[in-house]
Design an enzyme around this catalytic site. Structure first.
Site, PDB file in Angstrom:
ATOM      1  N   SER A   2       0.848  -1.191   0.000  1.00  0.00           N
ATOM      2  CA  SER A   2       0.000   0.000   0.000  1.00  0.00           C
ATOM      3  C   SER A   2       0.879   1.234   0.000  1.00  0.00           C
ATOM      4  O   SER A   2       1.839   1.314   0.758  1.00  0.00           O
ATOM      5  CB  SER A   2      -0.913  -0.002   1.223  1.00  0.00           C
ATOM      6  N   CYS A   3       0.558   2.180  -0.858  1.00  0.00           N
ATOM      7  CA  CYS A   3       1.402   3.361  -1.031  1.00  0.00           C
ATOM      8  C   CYS A   3       0.536   4.577  -1.308  1.00  0.00           C
ATOM      9  O   CYS A   3      -0.671   4.468  -1.490  1.00  0.00           O
ATOM     10  CB  CYS A   3       2.383   3.154  -2.193  1.00  0.00           C
ATOM     11  N   THR A   4       1.158   5.744  -1.350  1.00  0.00           N
ATOM     12  CA  THR A   4       0.484   6.989  -1.691  1.00  0.00           C
ATOM     13  C   THR A   4       1.400   7.788  -2.598  1.00  0.00           C
ATOM     14  O   THR A   4       2.607   7.870  -2.341  1.00  0.00           O
ATOM     15  CB  THR A   4       0.144   7.810  -0.439  1.00  0.00           C
ATOM     16  N   GLU A  95       2.781   2.257  -7.230  1.00  0.00           N
ATOM     17  CA  GLU A  95       1.542   2.434  -6.490  1.00  0.00           C
ATOM     18  C   GLU A  95       0.658   1.232  -6.768  1.00  0.00           C
ATOM     19  O   GLU A  95       0.253   1.002  -7.918  1.00  0.00           O
ATOM     20  CB  GLU A  95       0.842   3.722  -6.933  1.00  0.00           C
ATOM     21  N   ARG A 252      -7.621   9.402   1.623  1.00  0.00           N
ATOM     22  CA  ARG A 252      -6.267   9.946   1.436  1.00  0.00           C
ATOM     23  C   ARG A 252      -6.236  10.944   0.288  1.00  0.00           C
ATOM     24  O   ARG A 252      -5.590  11.993   0.373  1.00  0.00           O
ATOM     25  CB  ARG A 252      -5.277   8.802   1.198  1.00  0.00           C
TER      26      ARG A 252
END
Length: 486
Positions: A2-4, A95, A252
């Site tokens: 999981s990333c942003t 991502e 987010r």
């Protein structure tokens, strides 16, 4: 995984740079130690073999030097995270995103079974290694990665940012073998949190949109287009709309857009234009003001401060506090921000900003990537905890601070201000020295010296912060007792 991600076009950034930032987060229940290294051409493989799938690829024999931020433990592959090559092209991968059942039924992911060898399929562990050393422009990178995806397929759904001094491209994989890419508008920024993000695609505009040659036919043949207004919205065609998105992903995007366009829309209340669970949040917006590196770091550390959803806030309503997945989460491995500056000579054009551990408690630090080696404080990360490297030092600081947020936060903020200010100071000093003495000094020596100075300051300040927050946490231990207490 999981990333942003946040991407900033050159006319939206404070200095005309293209900027790409992504946090690599570990999966739930994991923490991956990372390090910052340089890969020389002699160390780049020609015959490449993926760890997870055993996929074998013959790579070109003329690689460039590049930086990356790989895993310390290689049992799942390299996972290079982000880097910059000799041509000032940067890549961040990846991502993790998702596509819907119709897409996966029409173009299944390459089968991957844990513990079994499978000849085929590339993924996040591979992308930096097999693309970045061989590209001279961002567009070239999109086409190279696209061709590799078409040939070998992938076992997961990912999005990748590639940028040079002029362009930022966002590539999203579609099923096992298809892909699409969109150029970030120069005057806009993009936010993307673990969802297929693009909300518009134009098959006729080859300057700003690229894709698999057969993607349009693939959509038509498999009845994927759910759009009714004549426009092509990839979210409706390829994306997902799960209940979990509304607590894990879309909030987010909402908090980042809210930060940069606070006055453009109404973000709060029952009559808000956009809410944390809105399904139509824009993929990109023109910001109300130009965006700095510090802005990027701030939003990449967000835990919904200033809203009822802050996990550290004083809101007593359990139905709101902490219900959304923060951006600055315990599982942050590394935040990488790559900045390519048009006003500097090619030798010093790029900056790779790095922050290790949970972003709420770390500082973003600049390093020149046009070097032959990186400082040991960032490159010698061990698998066992040690305050001799920044990854573990920041992990320990975060674990100490989290239960004592209100009494340690002021010390963390002072640390971040000091380190980030010193970073700009060292970059400004080094830039001026290079410009004044260009042609008379070895650029690699100069930049390595600057990086070492930055690392030494970072180590000193990080150690001081650790000493301070350890004292604060120790004083608050529940078994504390003194004679004066009775």
């Amino acid at each position: 995984m999981s990333c942003t991600t946040i991407l900033v076009g050159k006319n939206a950034s404070y200095d005309g740079s293209t900027i790409a930032a992504r946090i690599e987060d570990s999966a739930s229940g994991m923490f991956k130690a990372k390090k910052f290294i340089v890969v020389e051409p002699k160390d780049q493989p020609i015959h490449y073999k993926s760890v997870r799938t055993d996929c074998e690829i013959e790579l070109p024999d003329n690689p460039m030097r590049y930086t990356c931020v790989p895993n310390v433990k290689k049992w799942r592959g390299v996972w290079g995270a982000c880097g910059v090559n000799e041509k000032n092209v940067a890549l961040t991968a990846t991502e993790t995103i998702a596509v819907n059942e119709l897409v996966l039924g029409a173009d299944p992911l390459v089968e991957y079974v844990e513990g079994e060898v499978k000849k085929g399929g590339i993924g996040e562990e591979d992308f930096v290694t097999i693309v970045l050393p061989y590209i001279s422009t961002a567009r070239e990178g999109v086409l190279r990665l696209g061709a590799l995806l078409e040939k070998y397929g992938t076992y997961e759904v990912n999005a990748i940012a590639i940028h040079d001094v002029d362009e930022i491209w966002w590539l999203e994989t579609i099923g096992g073998h298809h892909w699409m890419a969109r150029r970030v508008p120069d005057d806009a920024y993009v936010v993307n949190p673990n969802q297929l993000g693009s909300d518009y695609f134009d098959f006729e505009d080859k300057e700003n949109f690229l894709c698999s040659d057969d993607l349009k036919e693939f959509v038509e043949e498999n009845h994927l287009n759910l759009n009714k207004d004549g426009k092509f919205n990839p979210r409706l065609v390829f994306g997902t709309n799960s209940d979990s998105d509304k607590v894990y992903n879309t909030p987010r995007a909402w908090i980042m857009l809210r930060y940069f366009n606070r006055n453009s829309y109404k973000w709060d209340g029952p009559d808000a234009d956009y809410r944390p669970d809105s399904e139509n949040l824009p993929w990109c917006l023109v910001p109300e003001r130009k965006i700095t590196i510090e802005d990027v770091k701030y939003v990449m550390s967000h835990h919904y401060q200033g809203t009822p959803y802050d996990c550290y806030g004083n809101n007593t309503n359990p139905n709101e506090k902490g219900i959304f997945r923060p951006i600055g989460i315990s599982r942050n491995d590394v935040l990488g921000i790559t900045q390519i500056r048009p006003y500097m000579p090619e030798a010093i054009r790029s900056i790779q900003w790095l922050a290790f551990g949970s972003n709420v408690y770390n500082a973003i630090v600049p390093f020149y990537p046009n070097v032959r080696k990186t400082p040991e404080y960032l490159s010698n990360t061990t698998l066992k905890p040690s305050v001799e490297n920044v990854y573990w030092a920041n992990r320990i600081i975060a674990a100490l601070c989290d239960p004592h947020f209100n009494t340690t936060n002021q010390h963390v903020e002072r640390y971040q201000l000091a380190v980030q200010s010193k970073g700009h100071e060292i970059i400004n000093k080094t830039d001026k020295k290079f410009l004044a003495e260009e042609g008379q000094i070895d650029v690699h020596d100069l930049l390595e010296e600057a990086n070492e100075e930055m690392a030494a300051y970072l180590e000193e300040e990080t150690t001081d912060l650790l000493d301070t927050v350890l004292y604060v946490a120790s004083m608050a231990m529940k078994n504390g007792f003194a004679r004066s207490d009775n």
